[in-house]
Design an enzyme around this catalytic site. Structure first.
Site, short mmCIF file in Angstrom:
data_model
loop_
_atom_site.label_atom_id
_atom_site.label_comp_id
_atom_site.label_asym_id
_atom_site.label_seq_id
_atom_site.Cartn_x
_atom_site.Cartn_y
_atom_site.Cartn_z
N SER A 307 0.82 -1.22 0.00
CA SER A 307 0.00 0.00 0.00
C SER A 307 0.85 1.27 0.00
CB SER A 307 -0.88 -0.01 1.24
OG SER A 307 -0.04 -0.14 2.38
N CYS A 309 3.92 1.44 -1.42
CA CYS A 309 4.98 1.28 -2.42
C CYS A 309 4.72 2.18 -3.62
CB CYS A 309 4.98 -0.15 -2.98
SG CYS A 309 5.20 -1.39 -1.74
P1 XMP Z 1 0.86 -3.63 2.63
O1 XMP Z 1 0.03 -3.46 1.38
O2 XMP Z 1 0.34 -4.74 3.48
O3 XMP Z 1 2.30 -4.07 2.10
O4 XMP Z 1 1.02 -2.36 3.38
C1 XMP Z 1 3.37 -4.32 2.96
C2 XMP Z 1 4.60 -4.68 2.15
O5 XMP Z 1 5.04 -3.57 1.34
C3 XMP Z 1 6.43 -3.72 1.05
N1 XMP Z 1 7.12 -2.46 1.30
C4 XMP Z 1 7.57 -1.64 0.33
N2 XMP Z 1 7.55 -1.76 -1.01
N3 XMP Z 1 8.58 0.36 -1.21
C5 XMP Z 1 8.08 -0.76 -1.78
O6 XMP Z 1 8.07 -0.87 -3.02
C6 XMP Z 1 8.65 0.56 0.14
O7 XMP Z 1 9.10 1.59 0.61
C7 XMP Z 1 8.12 -0.50 0.94
N4 XMP Z 1 8.00 -0.67 2.29
C8 XMP Z 1 7.40 -1.86 2.48
C9 XMP Z 1 6.96 -4.83 1.94
O8 XMP Z 1 7.12 -5.99 1.15
C10 XMP Z 1 5.85 -4.96 2.97
O9 XMP Z 1 5.81 -6.22 3.59
#
Ligand code: XMP
Length: 491
Positions: A307, A309
């Protein structure tokens, strides 16, 4: 030259599909069995993992999720000591027998004891001499109202002669009876020479009853995962996390289908022996297979699905999450290694779809960031409570990381912001998320929806869900119809 695109594959995500209802003889939602695997050797009662993000998982979240039958992964944006302390809090939070109870010497002050009790979030400390002979027990109650904080703990503790103790190896039934008969809450265990050999607490015995599906290790302690990177201190960190009792290491790198991730995975497996290692993130069959061949015990799937990303927007790279899970699960199928669908879970239906597509569990980030158990305070804005969520590749997270790395001795925070803005290309964002109360309730909704979803697919367990489910692609009109429509919504 690339062709015109007529053979190009279509990538799908959760909202692009529905599960076609099937004949069901599942009598009650409660009959739907949600047991699964997190990794080759770690089983879960519910297929839910909390994300290794600094706004999602530290010890409180990991404890709550493990009690409910899932597992939490402590994020790595902490010093090694801080991350180890979070793992220890989970491992010590309950366990039928605490093997290595926290102790203090008799001449230490009440204020030191207060700090230990507060920092470790425990109810009491066993007081021992230099040879670990038990001298007494100090509980929260002994010191809460003590005015003289410089007093030695030996003056306020319950002394050895008044303590109820048991021998090491005492049965659980005997221990329960002793605690009950003497109306005490802590039972120090002694070896044949009177030295401290463990501790049993009534709270832990009660919790065992209260959380029958908790995810526990062989010693009855809650299980927890811990994230490590692929550079710098990652081997030292891995070793110390394992020494502290971490049940799995999660090699955390945005592009996991890379030489870096594979080399780290092999290094950990080679150097640290029999340890469960989760690796990721990947989004393809080949990515999953390459990590499995390098030794992964579980593969984390999701590139740009989260969410918070913006990876797909910034880099143009990624695979919509349902297709990423299906492809990766196909790549992992022959190995028996489970897949964790990471990111993009907003509704219980997304969870059911991810599992039907081949994931063995899902990792949840922002949906849990708004709960009581996530790190950080609540923020009040125009009368509404929020908590913060942020991508680990966001500007704010990168600045915080730099501040920590320089240990406060480097440039000031506003200068660092300037430096980071100049150097980095953030692939994550930061945002507020409405406060949702305790994580139990969010998990209850997710698991309740999953159980119903399993019943709609005629599945008694998650293996059957995967086999029996049939996806149907839907149009934007079909998606619109799936949401509440043509009413003035009240709640
Ligand atoms: P949700 O949708 O549950 O996703 O909030 C959590 C996952 O997002 C990833 N994550 C990132 N992906 N940039 C990205 O492209 C970021 O800065 C980032 N931070 C977290 C990670 O896989 C997490 O478990």
């Amino acid at each position: 030259m690339k062709d015109s695109g007529s053979d190009m594959r279509v990538g799908l995500t959760f909202d692009d599909v529905l599960l076609v209802p099937k004949f069901s003889d599942v009598k009650s939602r409660r009959d739907a069995d949600t047991r699964t695997r997190f990794s080759r050797k770690i089983t879960l009662s519910i297929p839910i993992v909390s994300a290794n993000m600094d706004t999602v998982t530290e010890s409180s979240m990991a404890i709550a999720l493990a009690r409910l039958g899932g597992i939490g992964v402590i994020h790595r944006f902490l010093t090694i000591e801080e991350q180890v302390a979070e793992v220890l809090k989970v491992k010590r939070s309950e366990g039928v027998v605490i093997d290595d109870p926290i102790t203090l010497g008799p001449d230490r002050s009440v204020s030191e004891a207060q700090n230990v009790i507060g920092d470790r979030d425990i109810g009491g400390i066993v007081i021992v001499d230099g040879s670990r002979n038990v001298l007494g027990l100090l509980t929260r109650r002994d010191i809460t109202l003590e005015d003289d904080l410089d007093r030695a703990v030996k003056e306020v503790m319950t002394p050895r002669r008044k303590l109820v103790t048991a021998r090491k190896g005492v049965s659980m039934e005997e221990a329960k009876k002793l605690l009950h008969d003497h109306k005490v809450e802590k039972l120090p265990l002694l070896d044949s020479k009177g030295r401290l050999a463990g501790l049993i607490t009534s709270k832990d015995i009660m919790k065992r009853k209260q959380f029958p599906n908790a995810t526990k290790d062989a010693k009855g302690r809650l299980r927890v995962g811990a994230a490590v990177g692929v550079k710098g201190d990652h081997m030292e960190r891995s070793r110390k996390l394992l020494d502290a009792g971490a049940d799995a290491l999660v090699v955390d790198i945005a592009h996991g289908h890379s030489a870096y991730a594979i080399d780290t995975l092999k290094e950990i497996k080679r150097e640290l022996g029999d340890v469960e290692v989760v690796a990721g993130n990947v989004a393809t069959a080949r990515g999953a297979l390459d990590l499995i061949r390098a030794g992964a015990d579980s593969v984390k799937v999701g590139v740009g699905s989260g969410s918070i990303c913006v990876t797909r927007v910034v880099t143009g790279s990624g695979v919509p999450q349902l297709t990423a899970i299906m492809d990766s699960a196909a790549g992992a199928a022959d190995s028996g290694v489970p897949i964790i669908g990471d990111g993009g879970i907003r509704n219980p239906g997304d969870l059911t779809k991810a599992l039907a597509a081949g994931a063995s569990s899902v990792m949840v980030g922002s949906l849990f960031a708004g709960t009581e158990e996530s790190p950080g305070p609540t923020i009040l804005r125009e009368g509404v409570r929020y908590k913060l969520t942020r991508g680990m590749a966001s500007l704010a997270a990168t600045v915080d990381r730099r501040v920590r790395e320089t240990g406060g001795s480097g440039p000031k925070e506003d200068e660092l912001v300037g430096e980071v803005i100049e150097e980095s290309v953030p692939e994550g964002v930061e945002g507020l998320i409405p406060y949702k109360g305790r994580v139990d309730e969010v998990v209850r909704q997710l698991v309740g929806g999953l159980r119903s979803g399993m019943s709609y697919s005629g599945a008694h367990d998650l293996g059957e869900l995967r086999k029996k489910s049939e996806f149907m692609r839907i149009t934007s009109a079909g998606y619109k119809e799936s949401l509440p429509h043509d009413i003035q919504r009240v709640v």
